[in-house]
Each structure stands twice: as structure tokens, then as C-alpha cells.
Scaffold this motif. Structure first.
Motif, PDB file in Angstrom:
ATOM      1  N   VAL A 173       0.862  -1.179   0.000  1.00 42.59           N
ATOM      2  CA  VAL A 173       0.000   0.000   0.000  1.00 42.59           C
ATOM      3  C   VAL A 173       0.902   1.234   0.000  1.00 42.59           C
ATOM      4  CG1 VAL A 173      -1.782   1.309   1.198  1.00 42.59           C
ATOM      5  CG2 VAL A 173      -1.813  -1.207   1.283  1.00 42.59           C
ATOM      6  N   ALA A 174       0.779   2.059  -1.009  1.00 44.86           N
ATOM      7  CA  ALA A 174       1.565   3.297  -1.103  1.00 44.86           C
ATOM      8  C   ALA A 174       0.610   4.467  -1.255  1.00 44.86           C
ATOM      9  CB  ALA A 174       2.529   3.236  -2.279  1.00 44.86           C
ATOM     10  N   GLU A 175       0.596   5.336  -0.254  1.00 43.54           N
ATOM     11  CA  GLU A 175      -0.236   6.536  -0.290  1.00 43.54           C
ATOM     12  C   GLU A 175       0.641   7.744  -0.613  1.00 43.54           C
ATOM     13  OE1 GLU A 175      -3.307   7.026  -0.284  1.00 43.54           O
ATOM     14  OE2 GLU A 175      -4.183   5.129   0.401  1.00 43.54           O
ATOM     15  N   SER A 232      -2.471   5.093  -4.150  1.00 43.02           N
ATOM     16  CA  SER A 232      -3.413   6.207  -4.255  1.00 43.02           C
ATOM     17  C   SER A 232      -2.700   7.528  -4.053  1.00 43.02           C
ATOM     18  CB  SER A 232      -4.535   6.058  -3.220  1.00 43.02           C
ATOM     19  OG  SER A 232      -5.261   4.867  -3.419  1.00 43.02           O
ATOM     20  N   CYS A 233      -3.382   8.595  -4.462  1.00 40.84           N
ATOM     21  CA  CYS A 233      -2.838   9.938  -4.300  1.00 40.84           C
ATOM     22  C   CYS A 233      -3.989  10.926  -4.365  1.00 40.84           C
ATOM     23  CB  CYS A 233      -1.841  10.228  -5.423  1.00 40.84           C
ATOM     24  SG  CYS A 233      -0.870  11.738  -5.201  1.00 40.84           S
ATOM     25  N   GLY A 234      -3.866  12.047  -3.668  1.00 40.31           N
ATOM     26  CA  GLY A 234      -4.888  13.080  -3.697  1.00 40.31           C
ATOM     27  C   GLY A 234      -4.904  13.835  -5.015  1.00 40.31           C
ATOM     28  N   ASP A 235      -6.069  14.283  -5.418  1.00 47.30           N
ATOM     29  CA  ASP A 235      -6.177  14.996  -6.695  1.00 47.30           C
ATOM     30  C   ASP A 235      -5.611  16.414  -6.631  1.00 47.30           C
ATOM     31  OD1 ASP A 235      -8.175  16.213  -5.187  1.00 47.30           O
ATOM     32  OD2 ASP A 235      -9.805  15.745  -6.578  1.00 47.30           O
ATOM     33  N   ARG A 236      -5.287  16.904  -5.426  1.00 46.48           N
ATOM     34  CA  ARG A 236      -4.634  18.206  -5.287  1.00 46.48           C
ATOM     35  C   ARG A 236      -3.159  18.058  -4.910  1.00 46.48           C
ATOM     36  NH1 ARG A 236      -9.156  18.630  -2.183  1.00 46.48           N
ATOM     37  NH2 ARG A 236      -7.950  18.929  -0.264  1.00 46.48           N
ATOM     38  N   ASP A 237      -2.629  16.858  -5.062  1.00 44.73           N
ATOM     39  CA  ASP A 237      -1.251  16.538  -4.690  1.00 44.73           C
ATOM     40  C   ASP A 237      -0.351  16.654  -5.921  1.00 44.73           C
ATOM     41  OD1 ASP A 237       1.155  15.140  -4.005  1.00 44.73           O
ATOM     42  OD2 ASP A 237       0.071  13.999  -2.493  1.00 44.73           O
ATOM     43  N   GLY A 238       0.786  17.320  -5.776  1.00 46.02           N
ATOM     44  CA  GLY A 238       1.707  17.461  -6.891  1.00 46.02           C
ATOM     45  C   GLY A 238       2.274  16.152  -7.406  1.00 46.02           C
ATOM     46  N   PHE A 239       2.216  15.090  -6.602  1.00 49.27           N
ATOM     47  CA  PHE A 239       2.717  13.791  -7.039  1.00 49.27           C
ATOM     48  C   PHE A 239       1.698  13.016  -7.871  1.00 49.27           C
ATOM     49  CE2 PHE A 239       5.371  14.346  -3.111  1.00 49.27           C
ATOM     50  CZ  PHE A 239       6.616  14.374  -3.753  1.00 49.27           C
ATOM     51  N   ARG A 240       0.512  13.565  -8.098  1.00 52.25           N
ATOM     52  CA  ARG A 240      -0.536  12.770  -8.731  1.00 52.25           C
ATOM     53  C   ARG A 240      -0.159  12.343 -10.158  1.00 52.25           C
ATOM     54  NH1 ARG A 240      -1.846  18.054  -8.784  1.00 52.25           N
ATOM     55  NH2 ARG A 240      -2.728  19.015 -10.678  1.00 52.25           N
ATOM     56  N   TYR A 241       0.635  13.141 -10.869  1.00 56.18           N
ATOM     57  CA  TYR A 241       0.969  12.794 -12.249  1.00 56.18           C
ATOM     58  C   TYR A 241       1.912  11.600 -12.304  1.00 56.18           C
ATOM     59  CZ  TYR A 241      -1.024  17.422 -12.903  1.00 56.18           C
ATOM     60  OH  TYR A 241      -1.873  18.502 -12.883  1.00 56.18           O
ATOM     61  N   ARG A 286       0.923   3.774 -11.745  1.00 53.36           N
ATOM     62  CA  ARG A 286      -0.220   2.852 -11.725  1.00 53.36           C
ATOM     63  C   ARG A 286      -0.428   2.213 -13.105  1.00 53.36           C
ATOM     64  NH1 ARG A 286      -4.288   2.679  -8.411  1.00 53.36           N
ATOM     65  NH2 ARG A 286      -5.769   2.847 -10.141  1.00 53.36           N
ATOM     66  N   ALA A 287      -0.180   2.973 -14.163  1.00 55.02           N
ATOM     67  CA  ALA A 287      -0.391   2.456 -15.516  1.00 55.02           C
ATOM     68  C   ALA A 287       0.660   1.430 -15.917  1.00 55.02           C
ATOM     69  CB  ALA A 287      -0.376   3.617 -16.513  1.00 55.02           C
ATOM     70  N   ARG A 288       1.798   1.393 -15.213  1.00 60.98           N
ATOM     71  CA  ARG A 288       2.888   0.480 -15.577  1.00 60.98           C
ATOM     72  C   ARG A 288       2.816  -0.867 -14.861  1.00 60.98           C
ATOM     73  NH1 ARG A 288       8.433   3.996 -16.367  1.00 60.98           N
ATOM     74  NH2 ARG A 288       7.476   5.910 -17.174  1.00 60.98           N
ATOM     75  N   ILE A 289       1.954  -1.015 -13.887  1.00 57.75           N
ATOM     76  CA  ILE A 289       1.935  -2.216 -13.051  1.00 57.75           C
ATOM     77  C   ILE A 289       0.801  -3.131 -13.485  1.00 57.75           C
ATOM     78  CG2 ILE A 289       1.679  -3.061 -10.693  1.00 57.75           C
ATOM     79  CD1 ILE A 289       2.810  -0.377  -9.733  1.00 57.75           C
ATOM     80  N   ARG A 290       1.094  -4.427 -13.497  1.00 55.09           N
ATOM     81  CA  ARG A 290       0.092  -5.443 -13.823  1.00 55.09           C
ATOM     82  C   ARG A 290       0.000  -6.460 -12.688  1.00 55.09           C
ATOM     83  NH1 ARG A 290      -0.585  -1.926 -16.624  1.00 55.09           N
ATOM     84  NH2 ARG A 290      -0.719  -1.807 -18.904  1.00 55.09           N
ATOM     85  N   PRO A 291      -1.219  -6.808 -12.259  1.00 52.41           N
ATOM     86  CA  PRO A 291      -2.473  -6.164 -12.643  1.00 52.41           C
ATOM     87  C   PRO A 291      -2.537  -4.733 -12.102  1.00 52.41           C
ATOM     88  CG  PRO A 291      -2.856  -7.659 -10.817  1.00 52.41           C
ATOM     89  CD  PRO A 291      -1.427  -7.876 -11.239  1.00 52.41           C
ATOM     90  N   GLY A 300      -7.129   1.332  -5.618  1.00 56.15           N
ATOM     91  CA  GLY A 300      -6.961   2.733  -5.269  1.00 56.15           C
ATOM     92  C   GLY A 300      -7.104   3.618  -6.484  1.00 56.15           C
ATOM     93  N   GLY A 301      -6.459   4.777  -6.451  1.00 53.49           N
ATOM     94  CA  GLY A 301      -6.549   5.697  -7.574  1.00 53.49           C
ATOM     95  C   GLY A 301      -6.297   7.121  -7.132  1.00 53.49           C
ATOM     96  N   ILE A 302      -6.670   8.048  -7.960  1.00 51.44           N
ATOM     97  CA  ILE A 302      -6.553   9.467  -7.632  1.00 51.44           C
ATOM     98  C   ILE A 302      -7.857   9.886  -6.962  1.00 51.44           C
ATOM     99  CG2 ILE A 302      -6.070  11.768  -8.506  1.00 51.44           C
ATOM    100  CD1 ILE A 302      -3.791   9.692  -8.815  1.00 51.44           C
TER     101      ILE A 302
END
Length: 269
Positions: free
Chosen positions: A171-173, A215-224, A230-235, A239-241
Motif C-alpha cells: 500500500v503506497a499513499e 493512491s494519491c490526492g487529486d490536489r497533490d503534486g505527485f498525482r501525475y 499505476r499504468a505500468r503495473i500489472r495487474p 486505489g486511484g486518484i
């Protein structure tokens, strides 16, 4: 020597040097029991504090363990005083999640949970802290990691080192990560070469197959960069933004789902 060999060889040699001192920190019939102590780390070259929280009714059970890695500027106690992990653990176990323990440890103000000049907090976790937890009757054959910001990066990094055979869940927040060395904040890496050796994005395929919630907050600079990871990991990770910033309020909002996720995968053989 590769990162994996650095971590998996020679861990037994340091066991005799750990002087863990157990001290009862607090107990509550509804929350559980929290214990802790300090050892002198040969990897961090520093006195290193730690805490274990167990749910009520499981003080003497050999439980699986979720290892919690604090954010920059925190310590092993902050994840309990600020995020109240022990109370969230009690709530999720009380609502049906299989019991597990949470263990936290000092990783330094800005050591960033990876090997670097003069310190190796990741080596401390693998070769000192996990054996300490095993001596306290926790099941460390397969562990889960959770972290926030700097600790979120650390959870990802340690999972890339230990791999699927040892990591039951991740779990990485709001993990503190950057696409390029020049974007990093001061103190997070020794230099560009240190960043290149230990950046998570280029080694993201090593996380494939590990149950992950990122996961990451939608107002967090790390969200990008988190979206890219997240797009590089399978499955694709759970979580999410989500609505929120880079702060305790956002992280507390995610904790029930985080701990249920970790507990579900720790319970699997």
C-alpha cells in the motif's frame, strides 16, 4: 552486486547485534496492545525506535504483519499518534478483517528508505527489523508494506527488492516520486546517480503480480507520477486518484480501505 543480492545475502550476520528493548507503551481492551523499544542499527548507524500494535484479543498470537514506513520528518510513533493506525486496525478487525499486526520503525528524517551514503534504512528493515519482529512472534515469512509520501516510496522500493515471494501486499499513499533526477527535492537522494539506481518507475515491472493499492490526492503534486506508475503495473493496482491533498487528513480518509486491503492479502496462504 544487484540490489536484490545486497538485501537477501548476509542478513543473519547482524542478528546478534540487535539489542531490542521491549517496553509496554499502552494497552486498551477495545483497541489492543502497543509495545515498542529501541535497537542500535548497524545499517543506519543510529538508535532506531520501533512500535508493534496488535488487535485486542491477539496479544500472544503469531500474526502476519503490515510494516508501516513513515513520511519525511516523522518517526515510528507518528503513524500511531497522527494517523491512529492502532484504532483503525481495531475497527477493521472488529468488522471482520482477519487479524494482523502493524509494526513501524524509524527510517530517519529524510533518508528516503533506500541505501545511500552513510545510511541504509532499507537494509535495516530487511536485515534487522524483520528478524526483530520474528523474535516477537510475528509471522514474517511474507509481509505487507504501507507508507505515506517518503514512506510510500519506501514501500514501493522495498517491494521491488523483496519481490512477490516475500511481499503479500503493498500500500503506497501519495508516494514521493519523480520522473527525473532533476525534479527531486533536496535530501531525498545523494545525487543523480543515486536517484537513477533507486528510482521506482524504471523498475515498476518488478511490482507485477504483487497485490498493490496505490493512491494519491487529486490536489497533490505527485498525482501525475503516481498516475504513470499505476499504468505500468500489472495487474492494475487498487486505489486511484482521490479527492484530497498531501496531508494527514487525506491519508486518514484512506486508512480503512488501506488496512482492509492489506489484511485481506496477509490472510491468504
Amino acid at each position: 552486486m544487484t540490489d536484490r543480492r545486497r538485501f537477501l545475502l548476509g542478513g543473519a550476520a547482524v542478528l546478534a547485534g540487535i539489542a531490542g528493548t521491549l517496553a509496554a507503551c499502552g494497552a486498551d481492551d477495545t483497541v489492543g496492545i502497543v509495545t515498542g523499544g529501541t535497537f542500535r542499527s548497524r545499517y543506519r548507524h543510529a538508535a532506531t525506535g520501533w512500535t508493534i500494535a496488535r488487535p485486542a484479543g491477539h496479544a500472544h498470537d503469531r500474526l502476519p504483519v503490515l510494516v508501516a514506513l513513515h513520511a519525511r520528518g516523522g518517526d515510528h510513533g507518528a503513524v500511531f499518534t497522527n494517523l491512529r493506525l492502532d484504532r483503525v486496525l481495531a475497527d477493521v478487525v472488529g468488522s471482520g478483517t482477519a487479524p494482523f499486526a502493524i509494526a513501524s520503525v524509524d527510517g530517519g528524517d529524510h533518508e528516503y528508505w533506500h541505501p545511500r551514503r552513510g545510511t541504509d534504512p532499507a537494509g535495516m528493515v530487511v536485515h534487522e527489523f524483520l528478524p526483530l519482529l520474528a523474535r516477537h512472534d510475528l509471522d514474517t515469512r511474507r509481509v505487507a508494506f504501507i507508507g505515506w509520501s517518503m514512506g510510500g516510496y519506501g514501500a514501493l522500493y522495498l517491494a521491488t527488492v523483496l519481490g512477490r515471494g516475500r511481499v503479500a501486499a503493498l500500500v503506497a499513499e501519495s508516494p514521493a516520486m519523480w520522473h527525473r533526477a532533476g525534479q527531486r527535492v533536496e535530501g531525498s537522494f545523494d545525487d543523480d546517480a543515486d536517484f537513477d539506481r533507486h528510482a521506482v518507475l524504471p523498475r515498476a515491472s518488478r511490482l507485477d503480480g504483487i497485490p498493490a493499492r496505490i493512491s494519491c490526492g487529486d490536489r497533490d503534486g505527485f498525482r501525475y507520477v503516481v498516475t504513470d506508475l499505476r499504468a505500468r503495473i500489472r495487474p492494475r493496482p487498487a486505489g486511484g486518484i482521490e479527492p484530497g491533498g498531501h496531508d494527514d487528513a487525506y491519508w486518514r480518509s484512506q486508512l480503512p480501505a488501506d488496512l482492509r486491503f492489506a489484511g485481506r492479502h496477509l490472510a491468504r496462504p
